[in-house]
Design a protein around this motif. Structure first.
Motif, mmCIF file in Angstrom:
data_model
loop_
_atom_site.group_PDB
_atom_site.id
_atom_site.type_symbol
_atom_site.label_atom_id
_atom_site.label_comp_id
_atom_site.label_asym_id
_atom_site.label_seq_id
_atom_site.Cartn_x
_atom_site.Cartn_y
_atom_site.Cartn_z
ATOM 1 N N GLN A 92 0.835 -1.205 0.000
ATOM 2 C CA GLN A 92 0.000 0.000 0.000
ATOM 3 C C GLN A 92 0.869 1.254 0.000
ATOM 4 O O GLN A 92 0.533 2.241 -0.643
ATOM 5 N N LYS A 94 3.841 1.566 -1.368
ATOM 6 C CA LYS A 94 4.347 1.736 -2.733
ATOM 7 C C LYS A 94 3.261 2.305 -3.643
ATOM 8 O O LYS A 94 3.525 3.192 -4.460
ATOM 9 N N GLU A 95 2.033 1.813 -3.503
ATOM 10 C CA GLU A 95 0.919 2.334 -4.308
ATOM 11 C C GLU A 95 0.699 3.827 -4.026
ATOM 12 O O GLU A 95 0.453 4.611 -4.944
ATOM 13 N N LEU A 96 0.806 4.202 -2.757
ATOM 14 C CA LEU A 96 0.650 5.606 -2.389
ATOM 15 C C LEU A 96 1.760 6.449 -3.006
ATOM 16 O O LEU A 96 1.498 7.519 -3.561
ATOM 17 N N LYS A 97 2.981 5.964 -2.937
ATOM 18 C CA LYS A 97 4.109 6.685 -3.545
ATOM 19 C C LYS A 97 3.903 6.848 -5.043
ATOM 20 O O LYS A 97 4.099 7.931 -5.601
ATOM 21 N N ASP A 98 3.480 5.776 -5.718
ATOM 22 C CA ASP A 98 3.233 5.841 -7.164
ATOM 23 C C ASP A 98 2.127 6.848 -7.478
ATOM 24 O O ASP A 98 2.232 7.599 -8.448
ATOM 25 N N TYR A 99 1.102 6.889 -6.649
ATOM 26 C CA TYR A 99 0.001 7.849 -6.868
ATOM 27 C C TYR A 99 0.507 9.282 -6.703
ATOM 28 O O TYR A 99 0.216 10.159 -7.516
ATOM 29 N N ILE A 100 1.286 9.518 -5.675
ATOM 30 C CA ILE A 100 1.833 10.857 -5.441
ATOM 31 C C ILE A 100 2.727 11.275 -6.588
ATOM 32 O O ILE A 100 2.627 12.394 -7.112
ATOM 33 N N ASP A 101 3.597 10.365 -7.034
ATOM 34 C CA ASP A 101 4.471 10.673 -8.174
ATOM 35 C C ASP A 101 3.649 10.989 -9.416
ATOM 36 O O ASP A 101 4.001 11.892 -10.186
ATOM 37 N N PHE A 102 2.561 10.263 -9.620
ATOM 38 C CA PHE A 102 1.697 10.475 -10.786
ATOM 39 C C PHE A 102 1.025 11.844 -10.743
ATOM 40 O O PHE A 102 0.928 12.525 -11.752
ATOM 41 N N THR A 103 0.595 12.281 -9.563
ATOM 42 C CA THR A 103 -0.121 13.558 -9.464
ATOM 43 C C THR A 103 0.786 14.765 -9.497
ATOM 44 O O THR A 103 0.342 15.876 -9.751
#
Length: 104
Positions: A92, A94-103
């Motif tokens: 979770q 890592k998913e949060l980090k990926d979401y933040i990087d995406f935004t």
């Protein structure tokens, strides 16, 4: 108009055009054009950046509300996020980090 609202709020907060440009990470020249109503249709991303730098809700700049209230105290939000981070697993996180990087 949005430029006038930005200028008014910036002046109330005793912030120079250069300071606002630096804090919002937009160019000083474009910000100046917006304030002088030379450019009148900024992107949502621009509005969000400037609102964040001025510590107001984007709606205050757009004119959807007459309220220029400051964004609620961020310490409360950080405390909440910190509590949530302590309860999530590595996947979770890592998913949060990926979401933040995406935004960003």
């Amino acid at each position: 108009m949005i430029g006038q609202r930005i200028g008014t709020i910036r002046t109330k907060k005793k912030m120079s055009l250069s300071q606002l440009a630096e804090r919002s990470r937009v160019t000083k020249s474009y910000l100046s054009q917006i304030e002088r109503n030379i450019c009148t249709n900024p992107s949502i991303k621009f509005v969000e950046k400037v609102a964040g730098a001025l510590n107001v809700n984007p709606e205050a700049l757009i004119g959807w509300g007459q309220n220029e209230e400051e964004v609620p105290n961020l310490n409360n939000h950080f405390t909440y996020v910190k509590k949530c981070l302590l309860t999530i697993d590595d996947k979770q996180l890592k998913e949060l980090k990926d979401y933040i990087d995406f935004t960003l």
